[in-house]
Write an enzyme that holds these catalytic residues in place. Structure first.
Site, PDB file in Angstrom:
ATOM      1  N   THR A 194       4.526   8.982  -6.545  1.00 60.87           N
ATOM      2  CA  THR A 194       4.552   7.964  -5.484  1.00 60.87           C
ATOM      3  C   THR A 194       3.930   8.426  -4.167  1.00 60.87           C
ATOM      4  O   THR A 194       3.371   7.611  -3.429  1.00 60.87           O
ATOM      5  CB  THR A 194       5.996   7.507  -5.196  1.00 60.87           C
ATOM      6  OG1 THR A 194       6.741   8.640  -4.681  1.00 60.87           O
ATOM      7  CG2 THR A 194       6.687   6.980  -6.444  1.00 60.87           C
ATOM      8  N   LEU A 228       3.877   4.331  -0.907  1.00 62.39           N
ATOM      9  CA  LEU A 228       4.478   3.198  -1.646  1.00 62.39           C
ATOM     10  C   LEU A 228       5.441   3.719  -2.701  1.00 62.39           C
ATOM     11  O   LEU A 228       5.263   3.490  -3.902  1.00 62.39           O
ATOM     12  CB  LEU A 228       3.365   2.344  -2.249  1.00 62.39           C
ATOM     13  CG  LEU A 228       2.360   1.757  -1.269  1.00 62.39           C
ATOM     14  CD1 LEU A 228       1.491   0.708  -1.969  1.00 62.39           C
ATOM     15  CD2 LEU A 228       3.026   1.152  -0.036  1.00 62.39           C
ATOM     16  N   HIS A 229       6.498   4.410  -2.266  1.00 57.59           N
ATOM     17  CA  HIS A 229       7.448   4.993  -3.219  1.00 57.59           C
ATOM     18  C   HIS A 229       8.140   3.902  -4.063  1.00 57.59           C
ATOM     19  O   HIS A 229       8.011   3.868  -5.277  1.00 57.59           O
ATOM     20  CB  HIS A 229       8.528   5.787  -2.467  1.00 57.59           C
ATOM     21  CG  HIS A 229       7.997   6.902  -1.616  1.00 57.59           C
ATOM     22  ND1 HIS A 229       7.355   8.005  -2.129  1.00 57.59           N
ATOM     23  CD2 HIS A 229       8.031   7.069  -0.274  1.00 57.59           C
ATOM     24  CE1 HIS A 229       7.016   8.815  -1.133  1.00 57.59           C
ATOM     25  NE2 HIS A 229       7.403   8.280  -0.003  1.00 57.59           N
ATOM     26  N   ASP A 230       8.870   3.026  -3.401  1.00 53.00           N
ATOM     27  CA  ASP A 230       9.790   2.151  -4.154  1.00 53.00           C
ATOM     28  C   ASP A 230       9.096   1.025  -4.903  1.00 53.00           C
ATOM     29  O   ASP A 230       9.540   0.622  -5.988  1.00 53.00           O
ATOM     30  CB  ASP A 230      10.851   1.577  -3.202  1.00 53.00           C
ATOM     31  CG  ASP A 230      11.803   2.662  -2.716  1.00 53.00           C
ATOM     32  OD1 ASP A 230      12.459   2.458  -1.676  1.00 53.00           O
ATOM     33  OD2 ASP A 230      11.885   3.712  -3.388  1.00 53.00           O
TER      34      ASP A 230
END
Ligand code: RIB
Ligand code: CA
Length: 298
Positions: A194, A228-230
């Site tokens: 991510t 944009l991890h989640d």
């Protein structure tokens, strides 16, 4: 094909908000049954308020929000207000929520959804795993009703909150150890994947025109960009063809202050799955397309 029923357990949080906006924009693909919140990026009062602000901005007043654990199982609470801002959605410009918060605690709500489910449910866990650990400890009988638990967390190497640990795991390592022990069918979306997903500036210019959600996302990232991890979890649920995974086991360091929250991945034949790669360009394009559906919203 029927939309996938999903509960999001989260700590909004800038990148959580994008993950939720995209999921809420795809009702034909993802059926968000409810949102449970947890202390993480910000105290649970803020993460719950933000979840309500998000469903309101998305025009999805049908989505219940259940507040969860206000602190980790054992360690002292940590936050990421330096990244997400004091209220957790720094710069969003979203108004205070009027959407009501539910009376049930997140863990009770998760148990209720699982009890009522006619098919095994998906839980998308994009914050610390405190609620999930309590759920499976309190109600081990409900574990078979979890079809898949997709976790944004952990790192094959390195970290973001310390050099050894990723934030969601570090914020509650004891909960993570319980959840990732192998009894729950977990798929992990790790920081290695991510942290590399940083959208280009034109991405945010496009967002400006996508209603209140798009404006909020553009403003938050302009204030301070976040990888944009989640939303990479939302992407796995909506567009699994963009991802490659492999089997693994995960050990979580819970008892050593120097490496607290470190995740040690091993074994190609483990009970869990971990994302190896994602087609970042196509994921970013799909996220923009999903956000574009808000263009008609006020
Ligand atoms: O390490 C990234 C994770 O920690 C994301 O879920 C972000 O929202 C924070 O909770
Ligand atoms: Ca999060």
């Amino acid at each position: 094909m029927e939309p996938l029923p999903v509960i999001f357990d989260c700590d909004p949080g800038k990148d959580d908000s994008l993950a939720l906006f995209v999921a809420l924009a795809l009702p034909h693909v993802i059926d968000v049954l409810g949102i449970t919140t947890v202390a993480g990026n910000v105290p649970v009062e803020h993460s719950s308020h933000n979840a309500r602000r998000i469903v309101e901005a998305a025009g999805r007043h049908d989505i219940p929000v259940y507040p969860g654990c206000a602190r980790p199982l054992l360690r002292h609470a940590v936050t990421a207000v330096d990244v997400h801002g004091t209220d957790g959605m720094g710069g969003s410009g979203l108004p205070d929520a009027e959407h009501p918060v539910e009376d049930f605690h997140a863990v009770e709500a998760l148990a209720g959804f699982l009890e009522e489910a006619s098919t095994p449910l998906t839980i998308a866990a994009i914050g610390p795993l405190t609620n999930i650990a309590l759920l499976i400890s309190l109600r081990p009988d409900l574990v078979p009703a979890i079809g898949q638990l997709v976790v944004m967390g952990g790192a094959r190497k390195g970290g973001n909150v310390t050099r050894n640990a990723e934030f969601n795991i570090f914020a509650d390592p004891h909960a993570a150890r319980i959840v990732l022990a192998g009894k729950v069918p977990a798929t992990i979306v790790p920081l290695d994947v991510t942290r590399r997903i940083l959208p280009p500036q034109e991405w945010f210019d496009a967002m400006e025109g996508y209603g209140e959600p798009g404006r909020a996302v553009a403003a938050m990232w302009r204030e301070s960009p976040v990888a944009l991890h989640d939303v990479t979890v939302t992407g796995l649920l909506a567009w699994p063809e963009l991802y490659s995974l492999e089997a693994c086991s995960v050990d979580v360091v819970w008892n050593d202050t120097g490496t607290l929250g470190r995740t040690v991945f091993s074994g190609e034949d483990g009970p869990l799955s971990v994302v190896k790669r994602v087609d970042q360009r196509r994921l970013a394009d799909r996220v923009v397309e999903a956000m574009e559906t808000y263009v008609a919203s006020p």
